[in-house]
Write a protein that holds these residues in place. Structure first.
Motif, PDB file in Angstrom:
ATOM      1  N   PRO A 161      81.496  48.155 -34.537  1.00  0.00           N
ATOM      2  CA  PRO A 161      82.419  49.241 -34.894  1.00  0.00           C
ATOM      3  C   PRO A 161      82.237  49.784 -36.312  1.00  0.00           C
ATOM      4  N   LYS A 162      81.555  49.060 -37.192  1.00  0.00           N
ATOM      5  CA  LYS A 162      81.333  49.541 -38.554  1.00  0.00           C
ATOM      6  C   LYS A 162      79.892  50.002 -38.774  1.00  0.00           C
ATOM      7  N   ASN A 163      79.126  50.071 -37.689  1.00  0.00           N
ATOM      8  CA  ASN A 163      77.738  50.542 -37.763  1.00  0.00           C
ATOM      9  C   ASN A 163      76.913  49.713 -38.745  1.00  0.00           C
ATOM     10  N   MET A 164      77.035  48.399 -38.622  1.00  0.00           N
ATOM     11  CA  MET A 164      76.269  47.495 -39.471  1.00  0.00           C
ATOM     12  C   MET A 164      74.776  47.615 -39.208  1.00  0.00           C
ATOM     13  N   PHE A 165      74.415  47.784 -37.943  1.00  0.00           N
ATOM     14  CA  PHE A 165      73.008  47.811 -37.545  1.00  0.00           C
ATOM     15  C   PHE A 165      72.585  49.255 -37.286  1.00  0.00           C
ATOM     16  N   THR A 166      71.819  49.810 -38.195  1.00  0.00           N
ATOM     17  CA  THR A 166      71.398  51.204 -38.067  1.00  0.00           C
ATOM     18  C   THR A 166      69.937  51.330 -38.465  1.00  0.00           C
ATOM     19  N   CYS A 167      69.282  52.316 -37.912  1.00  0.00           N
ATOM     20  CA  CYS A 167      67.871  52.543 -38.219  1.00  0.00           C
ATOM     21  C   CYS A 167      67.495  53.956 -37.777  1.00  0.00           C
ATOM     22  N   THR A 168      66.300  54.385 -38.142  1.00  0.00           N
ATOM     23  CA  THR A 168      65.838  55.737 -37.837  1.00  0.00           C
ATOM     24  C   THR A 168      65.875  56.024 -36.347  1.00  0.00           C
ATOM     25  N   GLU A 169      66.569  57.095 -35.960  1.00  0.00           N
ATOM     26  CA  GLU A 169      66.642  57.536 -34.567  1.00  0.00           C
ATOM     27  C   GLU A 169      67.119  56.433 -33.628  1.00  0.00           C
ATOM     28  N   CYS A 170      68.006  55.563 -34.142  1.00  0.00           N
ATOM     29  CA  CYS A 170      68.647  54.541 -33.315  1.00  0.00           C
ATOM     30  C   CYS A 170      69.998  55.060 -32.831  1.00  0.00           C
ATOM     31  N   VAL A 171      70.535  54.431 -31.810  1.00  0.00           N
ATOM     32  CA  VAL A 171      71.873  54.785 -31.339  1.00  0.00           C
ATOM     33  C   VAL A 171      72.854  54.620 -32.503  1.00  0.00           C
ATOM     34  N   GLU A 179      67.433  66.410 -30.681  1.00  0.00           N
ATOM     35  CA  GLU A 179      66.124  66.221 -30.040  1.00  0.00           C
ATOM     36  C   GLU A 179      65.917  64.778 -29.628  1.00  0.00           C
ATOM     37  N   TRP A 180      66.089  63.830 -30.582  1.00  0.00           N
ATOM     38  CA  TRP A 180      65.763  62.452 -30.206  1.00  0.00           C
ATOM     39  C   TRP A 180      66.751  61.859 -29.198  1.00  0.00           C
ATOM     40  N   LYS A 181      67.994  62.279 -29.233  1.00  0.00           N
ATOM     41  CA  LYS A 181      68.947  61.807 -28.226  1.00  0.00           C
ATOM     42  C   LYS A 181      68.532  62.281 -26.832  1.00  0.00           C
ATOM     43  N   LYS A 182      68.113  63.532 -26.760  1.00  0.00           N
ATOM     44  CA  LYS A 182      67.675  64.106 -25.488  1.00  0.00           C
ATOM     45  C   LYS A 182      66.367  63.480 -25.024  1.00  0.00           C
ATOM     46  N   PHE A 241      64.811  60.593 -25.872  1.00  0.00           N
ATOM     47  CA  PHE A 241      64.775  59.151 -25.612  1.00  0.00           C
ATOM     48  C   PHE A 241      65.641  58.739 -24.430  1.00  0.00           C
ATOM     49  N   TRP A 242      66.784  59.407 -24.269  1.00  0.00           N
ATOM     50  CA  TRP A 242      67.731  58.950 -23.262  1.00  0.00           C
ATOM     51  C   TRP A 242      68.334  60.062 -22.401  1.00  0.00           C
ATOM     52  N   GLY A 243      68.574  61.208 -22.959  1.00  0.00           N
ATOM     53  CA  GLY A 243      69.364  62.238 -22.295  1.00  0.00           C
ATOM     54  C   GLY A 243      70.801  62.150 -22.786  1.00  0.00           C
ATOM     55  N   GLU A 244      71.522  63.255 -22.751  1.00  0.00           N
ATOM     56  CA  GLU A 244      72.838  63.338 -23.378  1.00  0.00           C
ATOM     57  C   GLU A 244      73.844  62.344 -22.802  1.00  0.00           C
ATOM     58  N   SER A 245      73.962  62.268 -21.497  1.00  0.00           N
ATOM     59  CA  SER A 245      74.987  61.407 -20.908  1.00  0.00           C
ATOM     60  C   SER A 245      74.671  59.934 -21.144  1.00  0.00           C
ATOM     61  N   MET A 246      73.390  59.568 -21.041  1.00  0.00           N
ATOM     62  CA  MET A 246      73.004  58.180 -21.282  1.00  0.00           C
ATOM     63  C   MET A 246      73.248  57.809 -22.739  1.00  0.00           C
ATOM     64  N   TYR A 247      72.947  58.740 -23.663  1.00  0.00           N
ATOM     65  CA  TYR A 247      73.182  58.446 -25.067  1.00  0.00           C
ATOM     66  C   TYR A 247      74.664  58.231 -25.334  1.00  0.00           C
ATOM     67  N   GLU A 248      75.514  59.049 -24.767  1.00  0.00           N
ATOM     68  CA  GLU A 248      76.956  58.901 -24.988  1.00  0.00           C
ATOM     69  C   GLU A 248      77.446  57.546 -24.490  1.00  0.00           C
ATOM     70  N   LYS A 249      76.892  57.104 -23.373  1.00  0.00           N
ATOM     71  CA  LYS A 249      77.266  55.777 -22.866  1.00  0.00           C
ATOM     72  C   LYS A 249      76.798  54.694 -23.831  1.00  0.00           C
ATOM     73  N   LEU A 250      75.573  54.820 -24.335  1.00  0.00           N
ATOM     74  CA  LEU A 250      75.047  53.849 -25.292  1.00  0.00           C
ATOM     75  C   LEU A 250      75.898  53.828 -26.559  1.00  0.00           C
ATOM     76  N   LEU A 251      76.315  55.000 -27.023  1.00  0.00           N
ATOM     77  CA  LEU A 251      77.112  55.065 -28.251  1.00  0.00           C
ATOM     78  C   LEU A 251      78.475  54.400 -28.052  1.00  0.00           C
ATOM     79  N   ARG A 252      79.072  54.570 -26.885  1.00  0.00           N
ATOM     80  CA  ARG A 252      80.352  53.902 -26.621  1.00  0.00           C
ATOM     81  C   ARG A 252      80.182  52.379 -26.675  1.00  0.00           C
ATOM     82  N   ILE A 253      79.094  51.880 -26.099  1.00  0.00           N
ATOM     83  CA  ILE A 253      78.836  50.439 -26.120  1.00  0.00           C
ATOM     84  C   ILE A 253      78.559  49.981 -27.550  1.00  0.00           C
ATOM     85  N   LYS A 254      77.779  50.775 -28.278  1.00  0.00           N
ATOM     86  CA  LYS A 254      77.495  50.480 -29.678  1.00  0.00           C
ATOM     87  C   LYS A 254      78.796  50.346 -30.469  1.00  0.00           C
ATOM     88  N   LYS A 255      79.709  51.280 -30.303  1.00  0.00           N
ATOM     89  CA  LYS A 255      80.960  51.268 -31.063  1.00  0.00           C
ATOM     90  C   LYS A 255      81.816  50.048 -30.722  1.00  0.00           C
TER      91      LYS A 255
END
Length: 553
Positions: free
Chosen positions: A527-537, A504-507, A509-523
């Motif tokens: 790469p170790k997911n140091m920065f995380t929070c509720t409903e964040c990328v 739900e929140w991925k859709k 806030f951003w939409g599926e394709s935009m979220y996948e792009k954000l996640l690739r940039i995040k990684k």
């Protein structure tokens, strides 16, 4: 206030499961937690710079009030580190990494979903980072640029810009900090004139997960590693991600914004309270006459519509209030907008003719945007559940109004049974220049570009007396936004439900394709997911089971 109490508990448990669970963060109750001596040495090291403080729960100056403005989502950290420089941010991140302590980052603490708080975390507070610089000759904008560190609040930005006869597109509440507001997209009283907050960002300065100092802009990215070596490239992906992708990419040091010419501000505000069963008709009459104007008015106008339902604590009389505030970028007369100003100021006469005689209105002029902002009341600490919807202009109809009225009526009936029941709405009028930025140019939901309102409804309770979140009130908010889905497309990252499922929140806030792009940039940057929070990328991404490089072990 949520569905039912057992549903609330289930949702809370599910949220814990959705979050990556194999990171095995160290907690104060565990033997891995730094010892008293290790914490003392860390405090000494940080305080030696004269620019940071470290607090643990045993310290006398540990905060006794809410650490966030929404007390319903406040979690108590294991320690708080107040940073003031690149060096102290790096030292804090090094310490958290050494002991595998979860990191949360807070500035002013206005996050409705609680993204700035996490149980037993090291809460890095940037609140003391208060530098503001103005460059009237910057090459990126002929009206000047303003750079604000991450602890600066919007009122402080407006004051500094005002000294140069300029304004910056920022939040309506002057006590909100620039950082979280901007990273989530940012709507403003000036958005119809100049766009969303992220449409006005020139560059970001941050510390990444490998402790590099990073500058990201439309020119590309420049990094300075902890050993002093520098690299640069024309890769703009991080700059793109930071303009609406949320706060999961690093610790922001400062943000540079485009400035605009200041102007006089004229405001017309009306408040119509009504008690009794027919109070919702007040909202219907006011909105039906106002709605057609909102879709046609020039970009120089913006505003808010604030319907609310509740009971007077003394008389226990139950009803509601409809408040409308129209803001004009310019004076109340003597401009090309005079005809439109008359249309808005004539509305109270129409309302009186329709039988609304118990309201009051005022027309006030302010010499600058900063002076207008000084009139905005501060947000107070409260426990709150909030939902949001981006209402689309082409879906605005009588059916939309009827939906709002129906839910106001339901809230009113419930308030008569339980005087603590309440419902508060905030419709931020958008459109205008917000539509000018192409979809996908920045990572906010595409629904922003055709929205007429960023609409939120919330319910509040006093946790001193109500120790369990009131399920019926929360369910009322959920039901309302569920019914609003037919008129909306997407949600505002900073003002939406904090208990949506990952899909739900991925859709929303951003939409599926935009979220996948954000996640690739995040990684690539974390790469170790140091920065995380509720409903964040990356909130539900587990780098142990799914390494960023695709190699397990």
């Amino acid at each position: 206030m949520r569905v039912r109490l057992h549903s609330l508990v289930l949702a809370t448990l599910v949220l814990c499961i959705w979050k990556a669970d194999s990171l095995n963060y160290c907690r104060p109750s565990m033997s891995c937690w730094p010892s008293i001596i290790e914490l003392s040495n860390f405090k000494r090291e940080m305080n030696a710079t004269g620019a940071a403080d470290v607090l643990t729960k045993d310290d006398s100056d540990w905060p006794t009030e809410g650490l966030t403005f929404n007390l319903a989502v406040t979690e108590v950290p294991g320690l708080i580190v107040y940073v003031e420089s690149v060096d102290t941010i790096r030292k804090a991140l090094q310490f958290a990494t050494k002991y595998n302590i979860e990191i949360s980052i807070i500035s002013s603490g206005h996050s409705f979903p609680g993204r700035c708080t996490a149980k037993d975390s090291m809460q890095i507070s940037v609140h003391k980072m208060k530098e503001i610089t103005v460059d009237m000759g910057c090459e990126e904008n002929n009206l000047g640029c303003l750079t604000a560190q991450s602890g600066v609040q919007w009122g402080e930005v407006y004051r500094e810009a005002n000294r140069h006869s300029r304004l910056v597109v920022g939040g309506s509440n002057p006590t909100v900090s620039v950082t979280g507001w901007t990273l989530g997209g940012g709507h403003s009283p000036m958005s119809r004139m100049f766009g969303l907050g992220v449409d006005n960002v020139i560059s970001f300065h941050l510390i990444s997960s490998d402790l590099s100092e990073v500058w990201a802009s439309e020119k590309g990215v420049r990094t300075k590693s902890i050993d002093g070596s520098e690299t640069s490239s024309n890769d703009t992906s991080l700059f793109w991600a930071l303009r609406g992708g949320g706060s999961a990419f690093g610790v922001i040091v400062d943000i540079t914004f485009r400035m605009h010419m200041d102007n006089q501000i004229a405001q017309m505000a009306c408040s119509y309270p009504a008690y009794g069963d027919g109070f919702s008709e007040t909202f219907r009459v006011m909105f039906n006459s106002l709605g057609p104007l909102l879709t046609q008015a020039p970009n120089t106008f913006s505003g808010y519509i604030l319907p609310s339902v509740g009971c007077d604590p003394v008389s226990r009389a139950c009803g509601g209030t409809s408040v409308i505030s129209i803001v004009h970028y310019g004076p109340s007369n003597g401009t090309a907008d005079d005809e439109w100003i008359k249309k808005f100021t004539d509305l109270p006469h129409d309302w009186i003719a329709s039988g609304l005689t118990n309201g009051s209105c005022f027309l006030k002029e302010y010499p600058s945007f900063y002076d207008y902002e000084l009139s905005i009341p501060n947000v107070t600490y409260t426990a709150e559940y909030l939902g949001g919807s981006l209402v689309q202009q082409d879906l605005l109809s009588n059916s939309f109004t009827n939906t709002i009225v129906r839910h106001l009526d339901v809230a009113h009936k419930r308030a008569k049974v339980n005087p603590a029941y309440n419902l508060f709405g905030t419709a931020i009028w958008v459109g205008g220049a917000v539509k000018n930025t192409p979809v996908n140019a920045v990572p906010v939901h595409e629904g922003w570009r055709n929205a007429i309102f960023s609409l939120s409804f919330a319910t509040i309770w006093d946790i001193r007396y109500v120790h369990t979140p009131p399920a019926l009130q929360i369910q009322g908010v959920k039901d309302l936004h569920k019914d609003l889905a037919r008129y909306s497309h997407g949600k505002y990252y900073n003002e939406a439900e904090a208990d949506m499922t990952p899909s739900e929140w991925k859709k929303e806030f951003w939409g599926e394709s935009m979220y996948e792009k954000l996640l690739r940039i995040k990684k690539s940057w974390d790469p170790k997911n140091m920065f995380t929070c509720t409903e964040c990328v990356g909130f539900d991404w587990d780098p142990v089971r799914e390494p960023a490089n695709g190699v397990v072990g």
